[in-house]
Scaffold this motif. Structure first.
Motif, mmCIF file in Angstrom:
data_model
loop_
_atom_site.group_PDB
_atom_site.id
_atom_site.type_symbol
_atom_site.label_atom_id
_atom_site.label_comp_id
_atom_site.label_asym_id
_atom_site.label_seq_id
_atom_site.Cartn_x
_atom_site.Cartn_y
_atom_site.Cartn_z
ATOM 1 N N LEU A 274 0.626 -1.243 -0.045
ATOM 2 C CA LEU A 274 -0.127 -0.109 0.026
ATOM 3 C C LEU A 274 0.876 1.313 0.154
ATOM 4 O O LEU A 274 0.446 2.271 -0.781
ATOM 5 C CB LEU A 274 -1.056 0.009 1.190
ATOM 6 C CG LEU A 274 -2.147 -1.018 1.193
ATOM 7 C CD1 LEU A 274 -2.832 -1.017 2.556
ATOM 8 C CD2 LEU A 274 -3.334 -0.888 0.052
ATOM 9 N N SER A 275 1.970 1.219 0.642
ATOM 10 C CA SER A 275 2.851 2.529 0.930
ATOM 11 C C SER A 275 3.568 2.859 -0.590
ATOM 12 O O SER A 275 3.661 3.966 -0.915
ATOM 13 C CB SER A 275 3.891 2.188 1.781
ATOM 14 O OG SER A 275 3.316 2.052 3.049
ATOM 15 N N ALA A 276 3.685 1.526 -1.257
ATOM 16 C CA ALA A 276 4.485 1.386 -2.599
ATOM 17 C C ALA A 276 3.405 2.374 -3.657
ATOM 18 O O ALA A 276 3.618 3.035 -4.407
ATOM 19 C CB ALA A 276 4.814 0.298 -3.246
ATOM 20 N N LYS A 277 2.311 1.779 -3.335
ATOM 21 C CA LYS A 277 0.945 2.299 -4.437
ATOM 22 C C LYS A 277 0.784 3.889 -3.961
ATOM 23 O O LYS A 277 0.794 4.688 -5.006
ATOM 24 C CB LYS A 277 -0.317 1.762 -4.101
ATOM 25 C CG LYS A 277 -0.313 0.181 -4.771
ATOM 26 C CD LYS A 277 -1.543 -0.569 -4.564
ATOM 27 C CE LYS A 277 -1.570 -1.816 -5.204
ATOM 28 N NZ LYS A 277 -2.792 -2.728 -4.889
ATOM 29 N N ILE A 278 0.784 4.288 -2.808
ATOM 30 C CA ILE A 278 0.527 5.697 -2.315
ATOM 31 C C ILE A 278 1.777 6.434 -2.978
ATOM 32 O O ILE A 278 1.702 7.448 -3.561
ATOM 33 C CB ILE A 278 0.691 5.874 -1.024
ATOM 34 C CG1 ILE A 278 -0.713 5.035 -0.352
ATOM 35 C CG2 ILE A 278 0.808 7.375 -0.337
ATOM 36 C CD1 ILE A 278 -0.890 5.152 1.150
ATOM 37 N N GLU B 23 3.751 10.107 -7.021
ATOM 38 C CA GLU B 23 4.644 10.780 -8.066
ATOM 39 C C GLU B 23 3.887 11.162 -9.289
ATOM 40 O O GLU B 23 4.059 12.138 -9.853
ATOM 41 C CB GLU B 23 5.654 9.546 -8.419
ATOM 42 C CG GLU B 23 6.596 9.760 -9.325
ATOM 43 C CD GLU B 23 7.591 8.800 -9.449
ATOM 44 O OE1 GLU B 23 7.903 8.532 -10.734
ATOM 45 O OE2 GLU B 23 7.664 8.077 -8.584
ATOM 46 N N ALA B 24 2.570 10.432 -9.673
ATOM 47 C CA ALA B 24 1.869 10.629 -10.907
ATOM 48 C C ALA B 24 1.292 11.984 -10.887
ATOM 49 O O ALA B 24 1.173 12.621 -11.748
ATOM 50 C CB ALA B 24 0.802 9.526 -11.058
ATOM 51 N N ALA C 82 2.379 14.457 -8.982
ATOM 52 C CA ALA C 82 3.158 15.328 -9.065
ATOM 53 C C ALA C 82 3.474 15.768 -10.402
ATOM 54 O O ALA C 82 3.722 16.938 -10.961
ATOM 55 C CB ALA C 82 4.548 14.978 -8.273
ATOM 56 N N LYS C 83 3.674 14.830 -11.213
ATOM 57 C CA LYS C 83 3.831 14.696 -12.773
ATOM 58 C C LYS C 83 2.913 15.496 -13.570
ATOM 59 O O LYS C 83 2.837 16.490 -14.304
ATOM 60 C CB LYS C 83 4.165 13.252 -13.556
ATOM 61 C CG LYS C 83 5.515 12.974 -13.220
ATOM 62 C CD LYS C 83 5.705 11.622 -13.911
ATOM 63 C CE LYS C 83 6.792 10.818 -13.468
ATOM 64 N NZ LYS C 83 7.158 9.446 -14.171
ATOM 65 N N LEU C 84 1.568 15.102 -13.093
ATOM 66 C CA LEU C 84 0.310 15.725 -13.754
ATOM 67 C C LEU C 84 0.463 17.205 -13.199
ATOM 68 O O LEU C 84 0.022 18.038 -14.281
ATOM 69 C CB LEU C 84 -1.066 15.190 -13.333
ATOM 70 C CG LEU C 84 -1.412 13.743 -13.914
ATOM 71 C CD1 LEU C 84 -2.420 13.163 -13.127
ATOM 72 C CD2 LEU C 84 -1.222 13.749 -15.382
ATOM 73 N N ALA C 85 0.648 17.571 -12.321
ATOM 74 C CA ALA C 85 0.697 18.915 -11.693
ATOM 75 C C ALA C 85 1.620 19.773 -12.140
ATOM 76 O O ALA C 85 1.598 20.959 -12.575
ATOM 77 C CB ALA C 85 0.872 19.145 -9.932
#
Length: 119
Positions: free
Chosen positions: A101-105, A110-111, A113-116
């Motif tokens: 769950l931590s890896a998915k979070i 990260e995703a 952040a890239k979209l932003a």
């Protein structure tokens, strides 16, 4: 009756009266001791009875408290089990599931952040 006999009679009467006064005082003392002992015994019995009643009441309260604690503990354990089940922590080792769950979070963060950054 002669004067000597009269005097001896009055002395005897006075001695008898003094003896009766002494005996009356002794009787009063004895009666007060008996009453005090009776009151002490009654108080002792009442105190013992009150103590026994308090012990019984305490046992009842203790039993109620234990029952409530057990009920509350069972409720909490059931809620924790439900939360663990909803999070999927009940089927596989919890540490492994938490790491996943931590890896998915982290990946979602990260995703986002890239979209932003692309805006």
């Amino acid at each position: 009756m002669t004067t000597t006999n009269t005097i001896k009679g009055k002395i005897n009467d006075a001695e008898e009266m003094a003896r009766k006064i002494w005996l009356a005082g002794l009787g009063a003392y004895g009666k007060s001791v008996e009453e005090a002992q009776g009151r002490y015994e009654k108080l002792s019995e009442e105190a013992s009875k009150m103590f026994d009643e308090l012990v019984t009441k305490g046992e009842s309260l203790e039993e109620d408290a234990k029952s409530k604690v057990k009920s509350t503990t069972n409720d909490v354990e059931n809620r924790v089990a439900d939360v663990r089940k909803k999070l999927g922590l009940d089927s596989e080792p919890a540490d492994q599931r938490i790491e996943e769950l931590s890896a998915k979070i982290d990946a979602l963060t990260e995703a986002v952040a890239k979209l932003a950054a692309n805006k």
